[in-house]
Design a protein around this motif. Structure first.
Motif, PDB file in Angstrom:
ATOM      1  N   LYS A  51     -34.203  71.187  -4.561  1.00 34.34           N
ATOM      2  CA  LYS A  51     -34.961  71.310  -5.804  1.00 34.34           C
ATOM      3  C   LYS A  51     -35.076  69.918  -6.391  1.00 34.34           C
ATOM      4  N   HIS A  52     -36.133  69.250  -5.956  1.00 32.40           N
ATOM      5  CA  HIS A  52     -36.311  67.865  -6.379  1.00 32.40           C
ATOM      6  C   HIS A  52     -37.288  67.821  -7.533  1.00 32.40           C
ATOM      7  N   GLY A  53     -36.847  67.323  -8.677  1.00 29.05           N
ATOM      8  CA  GLY A  53     -37.762  67.296  -9.813  1.00 29.05           C
ATOM      9  C   GLY A  53     -37.381  66.204 -10.778  1.00 29.05           C
ATOM     10  N   LYS A  54     -37.700  66.430 -12.041  1.00 28.54           N
ATOM     11  CA  LYS A  54     -37.384  65.426 -13.052  1.00 28.54           C
ATOM     12  C   LYS A  54     -35.973  65.653 -13.580  1.00 28.54           C
ATOM     13  N   LEU A  55     -35.365  64.562 -14.005  1.00 32.67           N
ATOM     14  CA  LEU A  55     -34.005  64.628 -14.514  1.00 32.67           C
ATOM     15  C   LEU A  55     -33.903  65.572 -15.706  1.00 32.67           C
ATOM     16  N   SER A  56     -34.944  65.599 -16.541  1.00 33.35           N
ATOM     17  CA  SER A  56     -34.874  66.443 -17.736  1.00 33.35           C
ATOM     18  C   SER A  56     -34.820  67.922 -17.360  1.00 33.35           C
ATOM     19  N   ALA A  57     -35.439  68.284 -16.242  1.00 33.18           N
ATOM     20  CA  ALA A  57     -35.373  69.672 -15.792  1.00 33.18           C
ATOM     21  C   ALA A  57     -33.997  69.962 -15.202  1.00 33.18           C
ATOM     22  N   LEU A  58     -33.476  68.991 -14.454  1.00 29.88           N
ATOM     23  CA  LEU A  58     -32.129  69.137 -13.892  1.00 29.88           C
ATOM     24  C   LEU A  58     -31.110  69.313 -15.015  1.00 29.88           C
ATOM     25  N   ASN A  59     -31.262  68.477 -16.042  1.00 27.33           N
ATOM     26  CA  ASN A  59     -30.318  68.499 -17.147  1.00 27.33           C
ATOM     27  C   ASN A  59     -30.326  69.839 -17.864  1.00 27.33           C
ATOM     28  N   VAL A  62     -48.785  78.009 -26.384  1.00 31.23           N
ATOM     29  CA  VAL A  62     -48.324  78.217 -25.013  1.00 31.23           C
ATOM     30  C   VAL A  62     -47.597  76.971 -24.506  1.00 31.23           C
ATOM     31  N   THR A  63     -48.238  75.816 -24.689  1.00 32.91           N
ATOM     32  CA  THR A  63     -47.636  74.572 -24.213  1.00 32.91           C
ATOM     33  C   THR A  63     -46.281  74.320 -24.860  1.00 32.91           C
ATOM     34  N   PHE A  64     -46.226  74.493 -26.164  1.00 28.75           N
ATOM     35  CA  PHE A  64     -44.994  74.194 -26.894  1.00 28.75           C
ATOM     36  C   PHE A  64     -43.819  74.995 -26.357  1.00 28.75           C
ATOM     37  N   PHE A  65     -44.036  76.322 -26.229  1.00 32.45           N
ATOM     38  CA  PHE A  65     -42.917  77.161 -25.819  1.00 32.45           C
ATOM     39  C   PHE A  65     -42.553  76.917 -24.357  1.00 32.45           C
ATOM     40  N   LEU A  66     -43.563  76.756 -23.521  1.00 30.48           N
ATOM     41  CA  LEU A  66     -43.269  76.499 -22.111  1.00 30.48           C
ATOM     42  C   LEU A  66     -42.443  75.234 -21.959  1.00 30.48           C
ATOM     43  N   LEU A  67     -42.903  74.160 -22.590  1.00 30.22           N
ATOM     44  CA  LEU A  67     -42.226  72.875 -22.419  1.00 30.22           C
ATOM     45  C   LEU A  67     -40.807  72.933 -22.950  1.00 30.22           C
ATOM     46  N   ASN A  68     -40.646  73.520 -24.132  1.00 33.32           N
ATOM     47  CA  ASN A  68     -39.313  73.558 -24.709  1.00 33.32           C
ATOM     48  C   ASN A  68     -38.364  74.402 -23.895  1.00 33.32           C
ATOM     49  N   TYR A  69     -38.955  75.366 -23.200  1.00 35.12           N
ATOM     50  CA  TYR A  69     -38.108  76.262 -22.437  1.00 35.12           C
ATOM     51  C   TYR A  69     -37.578  75.578 -21.174  1.00 35.12           C
ATOM     52  N   VAL A  70     -38.358  74.706 -20.583  1.00 32.59           N
ATOM     53  CA  VAL A  70     -37.977  74.203 -19.263  1.00 32.59           C
ATOM     54  C   VAL A  70     -37.283  72.869 -19.228  1.00 32.59           C
ATOM     55  N   ILE A  71     -37.467  72.046 -20.237  1.00 35.90           N
ATOM     56  CA  ILE A  71     -36.877  70.726 -20.086  1.00 35.90           C
ATOM     57  C   ILE A  71     -35.979  70.387 -21.252  1.00 35.90           C
ATOM     58  N   ASP A  72     -35.112  69.455 -20.999  1.00 28.71           N
ATOM     59  CA  ASP A  72     -34.238  68.968 -22.041  1.00 28.71           C
ATOM     60  C   ASP A  72     -34.838  67.659 -22.534  1.00 28.71           C
ATOM     61  N   PRO A  73     -35.537  67.692 -23.667  1.00 30.06           N
ATOM     62  CA  PRO A  73     -36.230  66.482 -24.100  1.00 30.06           C
ATOM     63  C   PRO A  73     -35.276  65.325 -24.386  1.00 30.06           C
ATOM     64  N   ALA A  74     -34.062  65.646 -24.838  1.00 28.40           N
ATOM     65  CA  ALA A  74     -33.130  64.561 -25.174  1.00 28.40           C
ATOM     66  C   ALA A  74     -32.838  63.715 -23.948  1.00 28.40           C
ATOM     67  N   GLN A  75     -32.607  64.376 -22.814  1.00 27.41           N
ATOM     68  CA  GLN A  75     -32.321  63.628 -21.589  1.00 27.41           C
ATOM     69  C   GLN A  75     -33.539  62.805 -21.166  1.00 27.41           C
ATOM     70  N   ALA A  76     -34.714  63.404 -21.314  1.00 28.49           N
ATOM     71  CA  ALA A  76     -35.917  62.695 -20.896  1.00 28.49           C
ATOM     72  C   ALA A  76     -36.120  61.437 -21.730  1.00 28.49           C
ATOM     73  N   ILE A  77     -35.830  61.526 -23.018  1.00 26.10           N
ATOM     74  CA  ILE A  77     -36.012  60.354 -23.866  1.00 26.10           C
ATOM     75  C   ILE A  77     -34.957  59.307 -23.531  1.00 26.10           C
ATOM     76  N   ALA A  78     -33.732  59.778 -23.282  1.00 25.95           N
ATOM     77  CA  ALA A  78     -32.632  58.832 -23.089  1.00 25.95           C
ATOM     78  C   ALA A  78     -32.710  58.098 -21.765  1.00 25.95           C
ATOM     79  N   GLY A  79     -33.212  58.745 -20.714  1.00 19.34           N
ATOM     80  CA  GLY A  79     -33.263  58.080 -19.415  1.00 19.34           C
ATOM     81  C   GLY A  79     -32.026  58.379 -18.601  1.00 19.34           C
ATOM     82  N   GLU A  80     -32.044  57.963 -17.324  1.00 16.20           N
ATOM     83  CA  GLU A  80     -31.061  58.494 -16.396  1.00 16.20           C
ATOM     84  C   GLU A  80     -29.635  58.003 -16.621  1.00 16.20           C
ATOM     85  N   ASP A  81     -29.462  56.754 -17.025  1.00 18.10           N
ATOM     86  CA  ASP A  81     -28.094  56.258 -17.150  1.00 18.10           C
ATOM     87  C   ASP A  81     -27.610  56.246 -18.593  1.00 18.10           C
ATOM     88  N   ALA A  82     -28.227  57.082 -19.431  1.00 14.56           N
ATOM     89  CA  ALA A  82     -27.842  57.091 -20.834  1.00 14.56           C
ATOM     90  C   ALA A  82     -26.439  57.654 -20.984  1.00 14.56           C
TER      91      ALA A  82
END
Lengths: 509, 304, 309
Positions: free
Chosen positions: A387-395, B22-42
């Protein structure tokens, strides 16, 4: 209208001179490319490596990481004295100046740290508040820090906080977070000339710079462009549009070097790769991963040497510890699992899975290596759905406790200490979601080392922790990475032993 | 007519709104925005800080209503990723996309109209077959692939055009060809069949038999009538170009709305994604509306 | 109005005045035999189908087996290429020919699967809207507007994020964003048919609505649906490639062509065959499907004179 004019002009020019004229040595301008966008200038509001590089160019902290031996050395600080376990006295350089010409004094440092701790909107607040008891001015150029407990990773934090001029971010209760986002009054070797968020930042050498451990920069003008596509970056490098790009993989780097248009260096990096395994059964009790033999089988199944050598290349090596062997505290004499697919199969059979099992393996980086691993695991009977995707989805999935195994990496950029990787990965499971070991002992050993100043005692704590992790196979430590940099023939860039690109040290050939 | 337009505008706005929900709920449901903003080695604290700062720990519904009421006060929200108001991002990025859209439609016109005319004037000739061949090809080539191949040929093998960027109109040539090519088949076929129909129509035959012949006739009568449907289809195509700019802008590093959309999705910048979905939808619908109005205006039979 | 704009784009000829009385079989037999494009497309597609089904069995190659010591070998016609790996190897040392061959299966599966999903959604909505009219028609029209206005790529990316990418998810996502053509065509056909004498007669003798729809209406729309279906297969295949290219479609190591192109993208200047070969495969497949579709459209359109000349 301007655009139309420039179109006609560029058409004419390109008809007359087939090769475009670019910025170069003649006008003392270096162009570097980042794949990720620089969205603002203030390092306190950014967390990614690109912001750190930019931060080091235009800002300074009290300390800095010495590139030769990866130790912390004073930067804006001139010297320091450890008074006791929780107190440190620091003297400041007397010749440090902000870009507006004013002198850096104790007031600025005290103001900066107060701002960081009291204004929650900057990204460093929580981290610093965690240990900082107080900071006080003890003279025009001297200060005293008191910490809440003996804090081992202090110098790393003192490096990451960049000094701001007294009052520039507003006052308490009236903080101005955006004050330095688009223009910056820093203390670093370069000044910001102009900034177009997500597009480019133009820097000019700060001729009043105090030198310090970073040294005086040689090149007068630096432009950092954001180019998201690596292919585009290569093309720009070949056609002379940029001089420098990084995160370049072995195959491309070597092929570019063969064209004779660029130099390629593949040097060491502090980044490591590893599989985190749900030994604690957070994703469902009694799942195969909770069995020690299964985890050991996975350790035996992956041919790390081959992947490190063939896919990553350069100084990349297989690792056996949950940290990069070159950083402080990374004890190496732990149980080592060699590549042994037959042994792995036997272990799986012993654990009750003679025909293997299916496993969702999450990953977000390094797709090639992830596929190679999946193939290796498949050979011993563990059928991997990648399951290769974005880190935010993994998190998100990790937060929801849906992950059985994931392929993580950790960069430790410019922080050569086991504390950086272990702090986030071995936290109390109630306070973080990456520690899937289910073993409180690991958390205790790895995190108490951070609250110990005695070097030998810290080392022994890490040694015990890392031994336990290897014995119980809580992770599959994979390999250390390499950092690849392509640079044009006209510049002289050398990769440092930590793989952190210090752009301010580039010179013309 | 006014009533018709007003009715359609209400539909347009409500569609935009539905999509934003639709977009708002879908996006909020699937991703963790905090991690996306912070980046991988945060660091852990940094991620937590972001989560609290933006209130990602609060319920989705509460956040949606906050956003929704903001819209009515003229506040499109603040981008997490770029640390600035979404509206200023839109204003910054729109010119590039508008330029790209207009130029790519021009490319479509320049290729498809003459080809369509020539094909219609010489049915089943070599030109007709070639035009058909071009249409079939353009329909089957994925535009991300075409973009890469164009760079390979026209920027590297023969360095005529710049590889990437958006500094001058010159930078827009390759991307416009790539984006414009995808509309060529539809427009060219419409031009060809439309013109064939008109040429075969009775009044043209009569004109021909009574001595009028040749280019003037074609230009004065046949072409004018055949172009009417083409114009409205071009309007629809122009609307499509905005949503279609995502891949092209990424391949050529053009700093427009399409690239912004992709970056915002990958960066989990929910406020920006939402507004962009809304904007793309509105633009698409607006050009469709325009096409309808054009149709009604140009074709009296449809004017009710 | 949105239906009309759409129809015009799809069928530039005065489509909506046509009613078909011939079965698709009769139509195809009558006209296809002298339509060059149709014959060529059919031939090409058959060859590709045979390749996809029997190729991997006969040639005995694996798209997954890796040999990390044989990475990025060039194809046989390049310097250093060998007959062992006709198309060379990829970054993981896997046989590129085998990967492209298997990719055909993936593309075909997704193309037909997604077109089926789109067809079921579109025809159901279209027949309902056309048959019942009134508020049902209005709601369907609103749904269509929403679907058309939503940038499909963005929706697909989000949904794939949501459920996690797999072949089934990708099929459903693409299908769910590609039903507009089916809807428009089946709606207008239904509107025409439902007022014909024999349908009103059936209704008068007490046939239920469901019976009428299944027995009288659906069979009469088949020939148009087939045309749309063929064209949608091509569109779905391209769409899957775009999604996989952006990293939100098929998951590695499954050899989707879009994914192969994405993986080869970084090496575009040095190993260009990594993107050119799957690109050509994709192109050939889509061209053959489109020629078949165009041919079907021509032969099933009674008004069409050009193709008979």
């Amino acid at each position: 209208m301007n655009k139309i004019k420039s179109l006609i002009l560029s058409l004419l020019i390109s008809l007359m001179f087939p090769i475009n004229v670019f910025a170069d040595k003649s006008d003392d301008t270096l162009v570097a490319a980042f794949s990720r966008e620089l969205t603002q200038l203030d390092y306190h509001y950014g967390t990614k490596t690109e912001f750190l590089i930019l931060g080091d160019m235009i800002d300074s902290g009290l300390f800095y990481v010495n590139k030769e031996d990866l130790s912390y050395v004073p930067d804006i600080a001139s010297d320091f004295k450890i008074v006791d376990d929780t107190t440190i006295d620091i003297n400041l350089r007397k010749n440090a100046k902000f870009h507006d010409g004013s002198e850096v004094t104790a007031d600025d440092v005290v103001y900066t740290y107060n701002f960081i701790v009291k204004n929650e909107k900057n990204r460093r607040s929580k981290k610093i508040k965690g240990w900082l008891e107080s900071i006080e001015k003890t003279g025009k150029h001297s200060i005293r820090f008191k910490s809440k407990y003996p804090y081992a990773n202090l110098f790393n934090d003192l490096y990451r906080i960049k000094i701001r001029k007294n009052g520039i971010m507003g006052t308490e209760g009236n903080w101005n977070d955006s004050a330095q986002l688009n223009e910056l009054n820093g203390t670093g070797p370069y000044k910001v000339v102009s900034f177009d968020p997500g597009v480019e930042v133009v820097l000019v050498r700060n001729d009043d710079y105090y030198g310090g451990p970073k040294g005086m920069p040689a090149i007068k003008n630096v432009v950092i462009r954001s180019i998201p596509d690596m292919g585009t970056q290569q093309a720009e490098l070949m056609s002379g549009g940029i001089h420098w790009m990084y995160n370049v993989k072995k195959d491309i780097g070597e092929a570019m070097a063969k064209t004779g248009k660029a130099d390629y260096q593949l040097g060491p990096s502090l980044r490591v790769g590893f599989l985190v395994l749900d030994a604690g059964g957070y994703s469902g009790e009694g799942n195969p991963i909770t069995k020690l033999d299964v985890r050991r089988a996975m350790n035996h199944a992956i041919n790390r040497e081959s992947i490190a050598k063939n896919l990553i290349g350069g100084p990349a090596k297989a690792i056996h510890t949950a940290c990069n062997p070159v950083v402080f505290g990374c004890f190496q004499d732990v149980k080592k699992y060699d590549y042994n697919p037959d042994g792995a199969k036997k272990l799986l059979a012993k654990a009750g899975y003679p025909n293997g099992f299916e496993l969702d393996l999450w990953s977000y980086r390094d797709k090639e290596a992830a596929q190679a691993m999946a193939e290796d695991l498949g050979k011993v009977g563990i059928k991997v759905n990648l399951k290769h995707g974005k880190l935010s989805a993994l998190n998100k999935a990790r937060k929801n406790r849906e992950i059985r195994a994931y392929f993580g990496t950790w960069g430790s950029t410019a922080s050569p200490d086991t504390a950086t990787i272990s702090n986030i990965h071995w936290r109390d499971p109630a306070k973080g979601d990456r520690n899937l070991s289910g073993d409180p002992k690991v958390n205790e050993l790895m995190l108490s080392a951070e609250q110990t100043l005695d070097v030998e005692k810290r080392k022994s704590l890490y040694a015990q922790g890392l031994k336990l992790i290897a014995d119980q196979a809580y992770w599959v430590p994979l390999w250390s990475y390499s950092e690849g940099v392509l640079s044009s023939k006209s510049i002289d860039f050398k990769l440092d032993p930590d793989g952190y690109p210090r752009l301010w040290n580039i010179t013309w050939k | 007519m006014l009533k018709f337009i007003a009715g359609r505008l209400i539909v347009v706005l409500s569609v935009g709104l539905t999509l934003s929900i639709v977009t708002f709920f879908l996006l909020n449901y699937v991703i963790d925005p905090a991690q996306a903003i912070a980046g991988e080695d945060a660091l852990f604290e940094e991620i937590e800080q972001i989560r609290e700062q933006y209130g990602f720990d609060r319920s989705i519904t509460v956040r949606y209503f906050e956003w929704f009421t903001g819209i009515f006060q003229g506040d499109l929200g603040e981008s997490y990723y770029w640390n600035k108001p979404v509206i200023s991002l839109l204003v910054d990025r729109a010119p590039e996309t508008i330029t790209l859209a207009l130029m790519s439609v021009s490319v479509t016109i320049l290729i498809s109209i003459p080809l369509g005319i020539m094909a219609a004037l010489n049915p089943n000739s070599l030109i007709d077959r070639m035009a058909l061949g071009i249409a079939v090809t353009a329909q089957a080539v994925p535009n991300f692939w075409l973009g890469l191949i164009m760079i390979l040929i026209f920027a590297l093998a023969f360095p005529i055009f710049p590889v990437s960027g958006d500094k001058t109109l010159f930078h827009f040539v390759l991307p416009s060809i790539v984006l414009g090519a995808s509309s060529v088949p539809a427009v060219m076929r419409l031009m060809r069949t439309g013109l064939l129909d008109v040429i075969n129509a009775d009044y043209i035959r009569t004109a021909r038999s009574s001595g009028f012949y040749g280019w003037r006739l074609i230009f004065n009568h046949a072409l004018r009538n055949a172009l009417l449907p083409v114009v409205s289809v071009l309007a629809v195509q122009l609307g499509n170009k905005f949503g279609g700019s995502v891949i092209t802008e990424s391949v050529f590093a053009i700093n427009g709305l399409g690239r912004l959309a992709l970056e915002s999705i990958l960066g989990a910048d929910i406020p920006t994604v939402q507004i962009l979905v809304f904007v793309f939808a509105i633009i698409f619908l607006f050009f469709n509306l325009l096409a309808d109005i054009l149709n009604a205006y140009l074709d009296p039979r449809l004017r009710l | 109005m949105i239906f009309k704009t759409f129809l015009k784009r799809l069928f530039p000829r005065s489509f909506d005045e046509q009613i078909y009385n011939l079965t698709p079989k009769e139509l195809i037999i009558r006209k296809s035999s002298n339509h060059g494009g149709f014959k060529f497309g059919l031939f090409l597609l058959t060859v590709i189908f045979l390749f996809a089904i029997f190729g991997p069995v006969i040639l005995d190659v694996s798209p997954y087996e890796q040999d990390l010591t044989k990475r990025l070998l060039p194809p046989v016609w390049k310097e250093g290429g060998t007959w062992e790996y006709i198309f060379g190897t990829d970054g993981n040392g896997r046989d590129y020919f085998a990967r492209i061959l298997y990719g055909t299966r993936i593309s075909l599966t997704i193309g037909f699967g997604a077109a089926c999903v789109g067809m079921i959604i579109g025809v159901t909505l279209g027949v309902c809207a056309g048959y019942f009219g009134g508020w049902v028609d209005q709601i369907v029209s609103y749904l269509l507007t929403c679907q058309l206005a939503l940038p499909g790529l963005l929706l697909a990316m989000t949904i794939v994020f949501l459920i996690g990418p797999s072949i089934t998810v990708v099929i459903f996502v693409i299908g769910a964003t590609h039903w507009a053509f089916f809807l428009v065509v089946s709606r207008s056909a239904t509107q025409k048919i439902k007022n014909l004498d024999y349908v009103t007669a059936a209704s008068a003798i007490g046939a239920s609505k469901f019976q009428i729809i299944m027995k009288d209406i659906i069979p009469n729309t088949v020939s148009q649906i087939i045309v749309i279906f063929t064209l949608e297969v091509g569109i779905a295949i391209l769409n899957e490639a775009s999604l996989s290219f952006l990293g939100v479609g098929i998951q590695p190591p499954t050899p989707s062509w879009g994914l192969l192109i994405a993986e080869g993208k970084e090496a575009i200047f040095f190993q260009p065959w990594l993107i050119i070969l799957p690109g050509i495969a994709l192109f050939t497949l889509v061209v053959s499907i489109n020629m078949l579709g165009d041919g079907l459209r021509d032969v099933s359109d009674p008004n069409n004179k050009v193709s008979e000349e």
